[in-house]
Design a protein around this motif. Sequence first.
Motif, PDB file in Angstrom:
ATOM      1  N   VAL A  50       0.865  -1.181   0.000  1.00 34.52           N
ATOM      2  CA  VAL A  50       0.000   0.000   0.000  1.00 34.52           C
ATOM      3  C   VAL A  50       0.903   1.233   0.000  1.00 34.52           C
ATOM      4  CG1 VAL A  50      -1.766   1.299   1.247  1.00 34.52           C
ATOM      5  CG2 VAL A  50      -1.845  -1.205   1.210  1.00 34.52           C
ATOM      6  N   PRO A  51       0.790   2.090  -1.008  1.00 38.61           N
ATOM      7  CA  PRO A  51       1.801   3.143  -1.167  1.00 38.61           C
ATOM      8  C   PRO A  51       1.539   4.407  -0.359  1.00 38.61           C
ATOM      9  CG  PRO A  51       0.267   3.218  -2.994  1.00 38.61           C
ATOM     10  CD  PRO A  51      -0.161   2.055  -2.131  1.00 38.61           C
ATOM     11  N   ILE A  52       2.620   5.111  -0.096  1.00 36.09           N
ATOM     12  CA  ILE A  52       2.531   6.479   0.410  1.00 36.09           C
ATOM     13  C   ILE A  52       2.322   7.391  -0.794  1.00 36.09           C
ATOM     14  CG2 ILE A  52       3.790   8.367   1.514  1.00 36.09           C
ATOM     15  CD1 ILE A  52       5.267   6.284   3.165  1.00 36.09           C
ATOM     16  N   THR A  53       1.266   8.189  -0.777  1.00 34.93           N
ATOM     17  CA  THR A  53       0.961   9.091  -1.879  1.00 34.93           C
ATOM     18  C   THR A  53       0.642  10.478  -1.335  1.00 34.93           C
ATOM     19  OG1 THR A  53      -1.448   8.767  -1.914  1.00 34.93           O
ATOM     20  CG2 THR A  53      -0.099   7.117  -3.051  1.00 34.93           C
ATOM     21  N   LEU A  54       0.414  11.406  -2.257  1.00 38.32           N
ATOM     22  CA  LEU A  54       0.003  12.756  -1.864  1.00 38.32           C
ATOM     23  C   LEU A  54      -1.508  12.934  -1.906  1.00 38.32           C
ATOM     24  CD1 LEU A  54       2.704  15.053  -3.534  1.00 38.32           C
ATOM     25  CD2 LEU A  54       2.531  14.303  -1.161  1.00 38.32           C
ATOM     26  N   GLN A  55      -2.237  11.857  -2.093  1.00 41.39           N
ATOM     27  CA  GLN A  55      -3.696  11.960  -2.108  1.00 41.39           C
ATOM     28  C   GLN A  55      -4.234  12.505  -0.790  1.00 41.39           C
ATOM     29  OE1 GLN A  55      -3.789   7.772  -3.239  1.00 41.39           O
ATOM     30  NE2 GLN A  55      -5.469   8.244  -4.634  1.00 41.39           N
ATOM     31  N   VAL A  59      -6.617  15.745  -0.081  1.00 40.56           N
ATOM     32  CA  VAL A  59      -7.879  15.658   0.657  1.00 40.56           C
ATOM     33  C   VAL A  59      -7.901  16.678   1.785  1.00 40.56           C
ATOM     34  CG1 VAL A  59      -9.249  14.184   2.191  1.00 40.56           C
ATOM     35  CG2 VAL A  59      -8.291  13.241   0.076  1.00 40.56           C
ATOM     36  N   ALA A  60      -6.789  16.797   2.518  1.00 36.63           N
ATOM     37  CA  ALA A  60      -6.723  17.742   3.631  1.00 36.63           C
ATOM     38  C   ALA A  60      -6.835  19.179   3.149  1.00 36.63           C
ATOM     39  CB  ALA A  60      -5.413  17.545   4.402  1.00 36.63           C
ATOM     40  N   ALA A 139      -7.322  20.074  12.894  1.00 32.19           N
ATOM     41  CA  ALA A 139      -8.489  19.637  12.125  1.00 32.19           C
ATOM     42  C   ALA A 139      -8.099  18.594  11.090  1.00 32.19           C
ATOM     43  CB  ALA A 139      -9.150  20.842  11.444  1.00 32.19           C
ATOM     44  N   ALA A 140      -6.973  18.839  10.409  1.00 37.66           N
ATOM     45  CA  ALA A 140      -6.523  17.920   9.363  1.00 37.66           C
ATOM     46  C   ALA A 140      -6.109  16.574   9.929  1.00 37.66           C
ATOM     47  CB  ALA A 140      -5.372  18.548   8.574  1.00 37.66           C
ATOM     48  N   ILE A 141      -5.330  16.589  10.996  1.00 31.66           N
ATOM     49  CA  ILE A 141      -4.844  15.328  11.546  1.00 31.66           C
ATOM     50  C   ILE A 141      -5.967  14.578  12.255  1.00 31.66           C
ATOM     51  CG2 ILE A 141      -4.107  16.102  13.841  1.00 31.66           C
ATOM     52  CD1 ILE A 141      -2.144  13.800  11.454  1.00 31.66           C
ATOM     53  N   LYS A 166      -1.242  -6.847  12.830  1.00 32.71           N
ATOM     54  CA  LYS A 166      -0.230  -6.622  11.805  1.00 32.71           C
ATOM     55  C   LYS A 166      -0.629  -5.457  10.905  1.00 32.71           C
ATOM     56  CE  LYS A 166       2.629  -8.970   8.384  1.00 32.71           C
ATOM     57  NZ  LYS A 166       2.930 -10.283   7.712  1.00 32.71           N
ATOM     58  N   ALA A 167      -1.916  -5.370  10.577  1.00 32.12           N
ATOM     59  CA  ALA A 167      -2.402  -4.251   9.769  1.00 32.12           C
ATOM     60  C   ALA A 167      -2.166  -2.929  10.498  1.00 32.12           C
ATOM     61  CB  ALA A 167      -3.881  -4.430   9.456  1.00 32.12           C
ATOM     62  N   PHE A 168      -2.352  -2.942  11.812  1.00 29.66           N
ATOM     63  CA  PHE A 168      -2.110  -1.746  12.616  1.00 29.66           C
ATOM     64  C   PHE A 168      -0.647  -1.337  12.543  1.00 29.66           C
ATOM     65  CE2 PHE A 168      -0.882   0.223  16.644  1.00 29.66           C
ATOM     66  CZ  PHE A 168      -1.791   1.279  16.720  1.00 29.66           C
ATOM     67  N   LEU A 169       0.250  -2.301  12.629  1.00 34.86           N
ATOM     68  CA  LEU A 169       1.680  -2.010  12.562  1.00 34.86           C
ATOM     69  C   LEU A 169       2.073  -1.480  11.182  1.00 34.86           C
ATOM     70  CD1 LEU A 169       3.172  -5.043  14.525  1.00 34.86           C
ATOM     71  CD2 LEU A 169       3.007  -2.658  15.283  1.00 34.86           C
ATOM     72  N   VAL A 170       1.495  -2.060  10.145  1.00 33.56           N
ATOM     73  CA  VAL A 170       1.771  -1.578   8.788  1.00 33.56           C
ATOM     74  C   VAL A 170       1.310  -0.132   8.644  1.00 33.56           C
ATOM     75  CG1 VAL A 170       1.188  -1.845   6.346  1.00 33.56           C
ATOM     76  CG2 VAL A 170       1.676  -3.864   7.727  1.00 33.56           C
ATOM     77  N   ASP A 171       0.131   0.162   9.198  1.00 34.84           N
ATOM     78  CA  ASP A 171      -0.420   1.512   9.088  1.00 34.84           C
ATOM     79  C   ASP A 171       0.446   2.552   9.783  1.00 34.84           C
ATOM     80  OD1 ASP A 171      -2.913   3.354   8.603  1.00 34.84           O
ATOM     81  OD2 ASP A 171      -2.461   3.562  10.741  1.00 34.84           O
ATOM     82  N   MET A 172       1.164   2.162  10.819  1.00 37.25           N
ATOM     83  CA  MET A 172       1.991   3.115  11.554  1.00 37.25           C
ATOM     84  C   MET A 172       3.072   3.739  10.667  1.00 37.25           C
ATOM     85  SD  MET A 172       2.463   1.395  15.341  1.00 37.25           S
ATOM     86  CE  MET A 172       3.386   2.816  15.897  1.00 37.25           C
ATOM     87  N   ALA A 173       3.447   3.050   9.598  1.00 42.07           N
ATOM     88  CA  ALA A 173       4.461   3.590   8.686  1.00 42.07           C
ATOM     89  C   ALA A 173       3.976   4.842   7.969  1.00 42.07           C
ATOM     90  CB  ALA A 173       4.856   2.530   7.668  1.00 42.07           C
ATOM     91  N   TYR A 174       2.658   5.030   7.901  1.00 47.81           N
ATOM     92  CA  TYR A 174       2.101   6.184   7.186  1.00 47.81           C
ATOM     93  C   TYR A 174       1.944   7.410   8.082  1.00 47.81           C
ATOM     94  CZ  TYR A 174       0.888   2.292   4.154  1.00 47.81           C
ATOM     95  OH  TYR A 174       0.952   1.158   3.376  1.00 47.81           O
ATOM     96  N   TRP A 175       2.102   7.229   9.375  1.00 49.69           N
ATOM     97  CA  TRP A 175       1.865   8.339  10.312  1.00 49.69           C
ATOM     98  C   TRP A 175       2.830   9.509  10.142  1.00 49.69           C
ATOM     99  CZ3 TRP A 175      -1.956   9.721  13.585  1.00 49.69           C
ATOM    100  CH2 TRP A 175      -2.972   8.791  13.768  1.00 49.69           C
ATOM    101  N   PRO A 176       4.141   9.285  10.055  1.00 48.26           N
ATOM    102  CA  PRO A 176       5.036  10.443   9.898  1.00 48.26           C
ATOM    103  C   PRO A 176       4.695  11.281   8.678  1.00 48.26           C
ATOM    104  CG  PRO A 176       6.291   8.491  10.474  1.00 48.26           C
ATOM    105  CD  PRO A 176       4.907   8.015  10.184  1.00 48.26           C
ATOM    106  N   GLY A 177       4.418  10.616   7.550  1.00 46.19           N
ATOM    107  CA  GLY A 177       4.051  11.346   6.342  1.00 46.19           C
ATOM    108  C   GLY A 177       2.752  12.101   6.489  1.00 46.19           C
ATOM    109  N   ASP A 178       1.779  11.493   7.160  1.00 46.02           N
ATOM    110  CA  ASP A 178       0.489  12.157   7.345  1.00 46.02           C
ATOM    111  C   ASP A 178       0.615  13.390   8.231  1.00 46.02           C
ATOM    112  OD1 ASP A 178      -0.853  10.481   5.706  1.00 46.02           O
ATOM    113  OD2 ASP A 178      -2.179   9.623   7.232  1.00 46.02           O
ATOM    114  N   ILE A 179       1.460  13.318   9.226  1.00 43.89           N
ATOM    115  CA  ILE A 179       1.677  14.486  10.082  1.00 43.89           C
ATOM    116  C   ILE A 179       2.274  15.638   9.272  1.00 43.89           C
ATOM    117  CG2 ILE A 179       3.038  15.376  12.023  1.00 43.89           C
ATOM    118  CD1 ILE A 179       2.723  12.581  13.311  1.00 43.89           C
TER     119      ILE A 179
END
Length: 205
Positions: A50-55, A59-60, A139-141, A166-179
């Motif tokens: 599942v990729p990191i994107t600018l989508q 949206v934000a 608001a965005a986060i 495991k899905a939760f752990l995978v999702d954590m990789a997206y947090w820094p980018g989302d912040i």
Amino acid sequence: MTSSTPSTTRSSATNRRRFGAQDIALIAVFAALIAALTLVPAIPVGPLGVPITLQTFGVAVAALVLGAWRGFCAVGLYLIAGFAGLPVFAKFSAGLGVLAGPSAGYLIAFPITALITGALATYYLRRTGSLSRIMLFVAAIAGSIISTHPLGILGMRINGHIPLDKAFLVDMAYWPGDIIKSLLAALIAAMVFKAFPRFAHRTFS
């Protein structure tokens, strides 16, 4: 016979503005912006890719600038275009088949995230009238925390056939980018509000 009060007249005028040509144009522009952001190469992450994107960034920005309902419509229009066959999703994918992939939860969450983020931003702007970048970031986060990540995890669990933890752990990789993306979206929204104050002085959600 009933008579129209000034408040009723103002309410009717506001409702008409919600469906004005300018609003439709803004919805289309921000839907196109989100689609254009997919031109930036996606970065696959984790065992499911599942990729990191600018989508999520698009949206934000749409939600903060347009508010809840127009932001929701902009993101919804973007999704409809992709489901209809336009290659506007990550890796230039398109069609309803993406809903069977591990990133489906994130895509489904986007309009909900826009609704939440836009509603929180509108509430803040109406109550304070200030342009605090920190509050716009919150608001965005918050939209991402409430919608994007939970539904993304659920999508990986169902379509990726991996355990929930495991899905939760995978999702954590997206947090820094989302912040970072939420912070940038807040900065851009604040600049838009300064340049075009009418976006901040909202007469609708």
